[in-house]
Design a protein around this motif. Structure first.
Motif, PDB file in Angstrom:
ATOM      1  N   GLN A 178     -22.326 -54.083  -9.993  1.00  0.00           N
ATOM      2  CA  GLN A 178     -22.530 -52.775  -9.381  1.00  0.00           C
ATOM      3  C   GLN A 178     -22.004 -51.934 -10.061  1.00  0.00           C
ATOM      4  OE1 GLN A 178     -24.143 -52.655  -6.274  1.00  0.00           O
ATOM      5  NE2 GLN A 178     -24.333 -54.629  -6.370  1.00  0.00           N
ATOM      6  N   GLU A 179     -22.461 -50.527  -9.721  1.00  0.00           N
ATOM      7  CA  GLU A 179     -22.119 -49.315 -10.583  1.00  0.00           C
ATOM      8  C   GLU A 179     -20.457 -49.187 -10.456  1.00  0.00           C
ATOM      9  OE1 GLU A 179     -22.492 -44.478 -10.270  1.00  0.00           O
ATOM     10  OE2 GLU A 179     -22.816 -45.782  -8.465  1.00  0.00           O
ATOM     11  N   ASP A 180     -20.168 -48.892 -11.958  1.00  0.00           N
ATOM     12  CA  ASP A 180     -18.602 -48.709 -11.881  1.00  0.00           C
ATOM     13  C   ASP A 180     -18.380 -47.222 -11.158  1.00  0.00           C
ATOM     14  OD1 ASP A 180     -16.022 -47.574 -12.938  1.00  0.00           O
ATOM     15  OD2 ASP A 180     -16.341 -48.721 -14.923  1.00  0.00           O
ATOM     16  N   LEU A 181     -17.497 -47.337 -10.131  1.00  0.00           N
ATOM     17  CA  LEU A 181     -17.182 -46.134  -9.532  1.00  0.00           C
ATOM     18  C   LEU A 181     -16.475 -45.097 -10.209  1.00  0.00           C
ATOM     19  CD1 LEU A 181     -15.995 -47.913  -5.838  1.00  0.00           C
ATOM     20  CD2 LEU A 181     -18.165 -47.001  -6.391  1.00  0.00           C
ATOM     21  N   ILE A 182     -15.692 -45.482 -10.922  1.00  0.00           N
ATOM     22  CA  ILE A 182     -14.935 -44.409 -11.813  1.00  0.00           C
ATOM     23  C   ILE A 182     -15.850 -43.746 -12.716  1.00  0.00           C
ATOM     24  CG2 ILE A 182     -12.812 -43.940 -13.045  1.00  0.00           C
ATOM     25  CD1 ILE A 182     -12.325 -44.615 -10.102  1.00  0.00           C
ATOM     26  N   PHE A 183     -16.878 -44.437 -13.585  1.00  0.00           N
ATOM     27  CA  PHE A 183     -17.526 -43.949 -14.474  1.00  0.00           C
ATOM     28  C   PHE A 183     -18.571 -43.012 -13.866  1.00  0.00           C
ATOM     29  CE2 PHE A 183     -21.659 -43.963 -17.037  1.00  0.00           C
ATOM     30  CZ  PHE A 183     -21.116 -43.806 -18.240  1.00  0.00           C
ATOM     31  N   GLY A 184     -18.974 -43.340 -12.510  1.00  0.00           N
ATOM     32  CA  GLY A 184     -19.970 -42.568 -11.984  1.00  0.00           C
ATOM     33  C   GLY A 184     -19.336 -41.300 -11.603  1.00  0.00           C
ATOM     34  N   GLN A 185     -18.155 -40.988 -11.166  1.00  0.00           N
ATOM     35  CA  GLN A 185     -17.573 -39.973 -11.159  1.00  0.00           C
ATOM     36  C   GLN A 185     -17.250 -39.186 -12.342  1.00  0.00           C
ATOM     37  OE1 GLN A 185     -17.018 -38.436  -7.962  1.00  0.00           O
ATOM     38  NE2 GLN A 185     -18.164 -40.031  -7.221  1.00  0.00           N
ATOM     39  N   PHE A 186     -16.894 -39.922 -13.397  1.00  0.00           N
ATOM     40  CA  PHE A 186     -16.779 -39.300 -14.640  1.00  0.00           C
ATOM     41  C   PHE A 186     -18.096 -38.603 -14.958  1.00  0.00           C
ATOM     42  CE2 PHE A 186     -18.044 -40.062 -19.095  1.00  0.00           C
ATOM     43  CZ  PHE A 186     -17.380 -39.292 -19.687  1.00  0.00           C
ATOM     44  N   LEU A 187     -19.312 -39.146 -14.826  1.00  0.00           N
ATOM     45  CA  LEU A 187     -20.546 -38.828 -15.254  1.00  0.00           C
ATOM     46  C   LEU A 187     -20.835 -37.401 -14.480  1.00  0.00           C
ATOM     47  CD1 LEU A 187     -22.606 -39.830 -17.495  1.00  0.00           C
ATOM     48  CD2 LEU A 187     -23.712 -41.044 -15.575  1.00  0.00           C
TER      49      LEU A 187
ATOM     50  N   LEU B  59     -19.022 -35.288 -12.795  1.00  0.00           N
ATOM     51  CA  LEU B  59     -18.065 -34.209 -12.975  1.00  0.00           C
ATOM     52  C   LEU B  59     -18.371 -33.695 -14.437  1.00  0.00           C
ATOM     53  CD1 LEU B  59     -14.983 -35.637 -11.493  1.00  0.00           C
ATOM     54  CD2 LEU B  59     -16.224 -33.679 -10.667  1.00  0.00           C
ATOM     55  N   THR B  60     -18.438 -34.341 -15.309  1.00  0.00           N
ATOM     56  CA  THR B  60     -18.879 -33.901 -16.727  1.00  0.00           C
ATOM     57  C   THR B  60     -20.315 -33.354 -16.911  1.00  0.00           C
ATOM     58  OG1 THR B  60     -17.629 -35.825 -17.698  1.00  0.00           O
ATOM     59  CG2 THR B  60     -19.553 -34.800 -19.000  1.00  0.00           C
ATOM     60  N   GLN B  61     -21.146 -33.772 -16.070  1.00  0.00           N
ATOM     61  CA  GLN B  61     -22.532 -32.958 -15.948  1.00  0.00           C
ATOM     62  C   GLN B  61     -22.334 -31.715 -15.415  1.00  0.00           C
ATOM     63  OE1 GLN B  61     -24.726 -35.940 -13.869  1.00  0.00           O
ATOM     64  NE2 GLN B  61     -25.481 -36.951 -15.978  1.00  0.00           N
ATOM     65  N   SER B  62     -21.329 -31.663 -14.496  1.00  0.00           N
ATOM     66  CA  SER B  62     -21.274 -30.188 -13.820  1.00  0.00           C
ATOM     67  C   SER B  62     -20.473 -29.426 -14.726  1.00  0.00           C
ATOM     68  CB  SER B  62     -20.549 -30.333 -12.502  1.00  0.00           C
ATOM     69  OG  SER B  62     -19.234 -30.912 -12.921  1.00  0.00           O
TER      70      SER B  62
ATOM     71  N   GLN C 165     -16.600 -28.952 -27.039  1.00  0.00           N
ATOM     72  CA  GLN C 165     -17.367 -30.255 -26.898  1.00  0.00           C
ATOM     73  C   GLN C 165     -16.872 -31.064 -25.550  1.00  0.00           C
ATOM     74  OE1 GLN C 165     -19.799 -30.196 -28.604  1.00  0.00           O
ATOM     75  NE2 GLN C 165     -19.230 -28.763 -30.372  1.00  0.00           N
ATOM     76  N   LEU C 166     -17.756 -32.052 -24.937  1.00  0.00           N
ATOM     77  CA  LEU C 166     -17.549 -32.598 -23.793  1.00  0.00           C
ATOM     78  C   LEU C 166     -17.602 -34.213 -24.174  1.00  0.00           C
ATOM     79  CD1 LEU C 166     -18.743 -30.870 -20.947  1.00  0.00           C
ATOM     80  CD2 LEU C 166     -16.561 -31.345 -21.005  1.00  0.00           C
ATOM     81  N   ILE C 167     -16.649 -34.980 -23.755  1.00  0.00           N
ATOM     82  CA  ILE C 167     -16.892 -36.519 -23.895  1.00  0.00           C
ATOM     83  C   ILE C 167     -18.095 -36.935 -22.830  1.00  0.00           C
ATOM     84  CG2 ILE C 167     -16.096 -38.851 -23.543  1.00  0.00           C
ATOM     85  CD1 ILE C 167     -13.184 -37.434 -24.255  1.00  0.00           C
ATOM     86  N   THR C 168     -19.186 -37.664 -23.547  1.00  0.00           N
ATOM     87  CA  THR C 168     -20.292 -38.019 -22.609  1.00  0.00           C
ATOM     88  C   THR C 168     -20.481 -39.288 -22.313  1.00  0.00           C
ATOM     89  OG1 THR C 168     -21.527 -38.343 -24.633  1.00  0.00           O
ATOM     90  CG2 THR C 168     -21.741 -36.168 -23.785  1.00  0.00           C
ATOM     91  N   ASP C 169     -19.571 -40.212 -22.897  1.00  0.00           N
ATOM     92  CA  ASP C 169     -19.770 -41.674 -22.368  1.00  0.00           C
ATOM     93  C   ASP C 169     -18.535 -42.590 -23.107  1.00  0.00           C
ATOM     94  OD1 ASP C 169     -21.589 -44.071 -21.520  1.00  0.00           O
ATOM     95  OD2 ASP C 169     -20.887 -44.594 -23.541  1.00  0.00           O
TER      96      ASP C 169
ATOM     97  N   ASP D 165     -25.161 -51.607 -26.850  1.00  0.00           N
ATOM     98  CA  ASP D 165     -24.718 -51.666 -25.290  1.00  0.00           C
ATOM     99  C   ASP D 165     -24.841 -50.219 -25.058  1.00  0.00           C
ATOM    100  OD1 ASP D 165     -24.382 -54.371 -24.951  1.00  0.00           O
ATOM    101  OD2 ASP D 165     -22.185 -54.216 -24.870  1.00  0.00           O
ATOM    102  N   ARG D 166     -24.498 -49.403 -25.650  1.00  0.00           N
ATOM    103  CA  ARG D 166     -24.313 -48.026 -25.065  1.00  0.00           C
ATOM    104  C   ARG D 166     -25.531 -46.995 -25.197  1.00  0.00           C
ATOM    105  NH1 ARG D 166     -21.970 -48.784 -21.048  1.00  0.00           N
ATOM    106  NH2 ARG D 166     -21.662 -46.483 -20.736  1.00  0.00           N
ATOM    107  N   LEU D 167     -26.321 -47.131 -26.329  1.00  0.00           N
ATOM    108  CA  LEU D 167     -27.458 -46.337 -26.664  1.00  0.00           C
ATOM    109  C   LEU D 167     -28.500 -46.291 -25.539  1.00  0.00           C
ATOM    110  CD1 LEU D 167     -28.845 -47.228 -30.409  1.00  0.00           C
ATOM    111  CD2 LEU D 167     -27.708 -45.091 -29.411  1.00  0.00           C
ATOM    112  N   PRO D 168     -29.010 -47.052 -24.956  1.00  0.00           N
ATOM    113  CA  PRO D 168     -29.852 -46.820 -23.658  1.00  0.00           C
ATOM    114  C   PRO D 168     -29.092 -46.001 -22.579  1.00  0.00           C
ATOM    115  CG  PRO D 168     -30.024 -49.085 -24.475  1.00  0.00           C
ATOM    116  CD  PRO D 168     -28.624 -48.610 -25.143  1.00  0.00           C
ATOM    117  N   VAL D 169     -27.705 -46.332 -22.144  1.00  0.00           N
ATOM    118  CA  VAL D 169     -27.096 -45.754 -21.472  1.00  0.00           C
ATOM    119  C   VAL D 169     -27.018 -44.263 -21.400  1.00  0.00           C
ATOM    120  CG1 VAL D 169     -24.919 -45.541 -20.142  1.00  0.00           C
ATOM    121  CG2 VAL D 169     -25.947 -47.839 -20.884  1.00  0.00           C
ATOM    122  N   ILE D 170     -26.522 -43.862 -22.816  1.00  0.00           N
ATOM    123  CA  ILE D 170     -26.337 -42.667 -23.295  1.00  0.00           C
ATOM    124  C   ILE D 170     -27.702 -41.755 -23.232  1.00  0.00           C
ATOM    125  CG2 ILE D 170     -25.623 -41.105 -25.375  1.00  0.00           C
ATOM    126  CD1 ILE D 170     -23.809 -43.260 -26.261  1.00  0.00           C
TER     127      ILE D 170
END
Length: 482
Positions: free
Chosen positions: A88-97, A99-102, A274-278, A294-299
């Motif tokens: 399932q989705e990582d709850l903490i990563f989901g919030q990071f994403l 908030l960072t987007q905002s 600059q912002l950390i994106t992943d 692992d991360r290229l498609p996600v980024i």
């Protein structure tokens, strides 16, 4: 108010609701790692610091009561959910994403250009040699056995004198003998635990079995365990009796037990900051190539990245292809390994990039016929042309009856092309990538990343998620205040 509480509904029963707002609990976790507060300091600030109250949306001091147990219960729920639902989705990563987007939207941050790098860090374990590790595993096992099942030898393990004599008063020349002694005491403890019904599926027995299989072999002649040679111990072997996920890796000439953090962040020169994106936390035996794959498609999916700047440790043919498939142009600051010096560089040959066919040699001679065979590009050249060629001794050609033949692996061609491209753009690529080293440093110095206060892969991932978002918020807040 930018924290979405809905994903966290899976942590609670459908029949009720949390007794404390989830968005405040998450906000407090971010503030804890932003300010490096202990839990006591965090609760004190929640009750008496109006700035903290204002930040979490409270306008009257003392409006809500917060107990330590409320924090601990929330952490336990998040941990259990991620442990039991890895798919399932990582709850903490989901919030990071989110908030960072905002933050990025508010500040006008472009995510088209990004950079990536990895760094090693430790969980809450000590640096220990094999002797100390053996003692820790043994002590933990013996302590779990009921007293009425202990032999005299194992009872002695629990005394302070045993540790002093075995570890602190051990001479280097005696280490091997003492390690064998501890291993055989582990075997004794294992045999006892296996005969206690309630302990046959215990964590202690699992750790004992793993430790002995990795560190020892059974000597049939002496009928006892003997320590394996140090060089035969795998990097993914047990590093601590208290953290089964930690592994060992040497990077930059430095060996460390623990984990690896792979970060990506924006790097456009037009961005105000600059912002950390992943981010991704993994066992430190995972290579940079595996991490980027692992991360290229996600980024790409999360940020729409178009250009990614990395060092040579991330290079492989598969990575370059994956980048192209995802519409990401990869820029390497350098490539690991040495370029062959005895032969002419592969890039001296004219090679069609789409077909990998050699069209001309370094002297400008067109081949008689060409083709691709077994992962190699093959070209045949006239005998007369090659016999008198000034480059013949350095050329990749080999003489046959009717012609000279050149065989070059396609993998070598791609590596050489990337090496030449990296060399041509070295200054610009290095300039774009260098800043991420400072991000790793800021997380380690300012947010305690060097050695976390938790153990295990999942807990480390959760904690790093809080720290990374705290770092983003710190940059965003500084920008807004200015």
């Amino acid at each position: 108010c930018n924290i979405d509480e809905k994903p966290f509904s899976v942590l609670y029963s459908d029949m009720g609701r949390p007794n404390f707002p989830v968005n405040i609990l998450l906000s407090l976790e971010y503030i804890k790692h932003l300010k490096n507060y202990s839990d006591d300091e965090l609760i004190d600030n929640f009750y008496f610091n109006y700035l903290v109250n204002y930040a979490v949306g409270i306008r009257v001091l003392g409006k809500l009561n917060l107990a330590e147990k409320t924090l601990y219960d929330f952490r336990a729920r998040v941990y259990r959910y991620l442990l039991e639902h890895p798919e399932q989705e990582d709850l903490i990563f989901g919030q990071f994403l989110k908030l960072t987007q905002s933050f990025a939207e508010k500040a006008g941050i472009s995510t088209d250009q990004q950079r990536m790098d990895s760094t090693l860090f430790m969980s809450n374990i000590k640096k220990a040699g094999r002797l100390v590790l053996a003692f820790d595993v043994l002590y933990k096992a013996v302590k779990s056995i009921p007293e009425n099942h202990l032999t005299e030898n194992l009872k002695e393990v629990l005394t302070p004198e045993f540790k002093t004599q075995t570890i602190y008063k051990s001479k280097p020349s005696e280490n091997e003998t003492r390690l064998d002694m501890l291993l055989n005491l582990c075997l004794e403890a294992k045999n006892i635990i296996e005969n206690i019904p309630d302990m046959q599926d215990s964590d202690v027995l699992r750790i004992l079995n793993r430790f002995m299989s990795e560190q020892a072999f059974y000597d049939e002649d002496r009928e006892c365990l003997k320590a394996k040679d140090k060089k035969s111990i795998s990097p993914d072997s047990l590093q601590s009796a208290h953290d089964e996920d930690a592994t060992y890796r040497t990077k930059g000439g430095k060996g460390q037990s623990g984990y690896v953090l792979n970060l990506s962040e924006t790097c456009s020169k037009d961005n105000p900051f600059q912002l950390i994106t992943d981010y991704r936390v993994d066992q430190n035996i995972k290579s940079d190539v595996e991490l980027i794959k692992d991360r290229l498609p996600v980024i790409k999916e999360n940020t729409g990245c178009k250009d990614l700047y990395v060092d040579g440790g991330f290079y492989s043919d598969e990575v370059v292809k994956l980048g192209k498939d995802n519409g990401i142009n990869l820029h390497f600051t350098n490539l690991s390994g040495r370029e062959p010096s005895k032969k002419l560089p592969v890039t001296e040959y004219q090679i069609d990039e789409s077909t990998n066919i050699i069209t001309k040699c370094p002297k400008g001679i067109t081949p008689i016929h060409t083709g691709i065979t077994k992962g190699q590009t093959v070209a045949h050249f006239p005998l007369k042309a090659c016999e008198t060629c000034e480059y013949r001794k350095k050329c990749h050609c080999k003489k046959q009856k009717k012609s000279y033949v050149v065989r070059i692996s396609i993998k070598s061609i791609r590596s050489a092309q990337q090496r030449k491209k990296a060399e041509r753009n070295r200054r610009e690529n290095t300039s774009m990538r260098a800043g991420i080293e400072g991000t790793h440093s800021a997380l380690k110095r300012g947010h305690g990343l060097s050695k976390l206060k938790v153990r295990g892969l999942i807990k480390c991932s959760i904690t790093v998620g809080y720290k990374v978002l705290a770092q983003n918020f710190k940059r965003f807040a500084k920008y807004m205040l200015e």
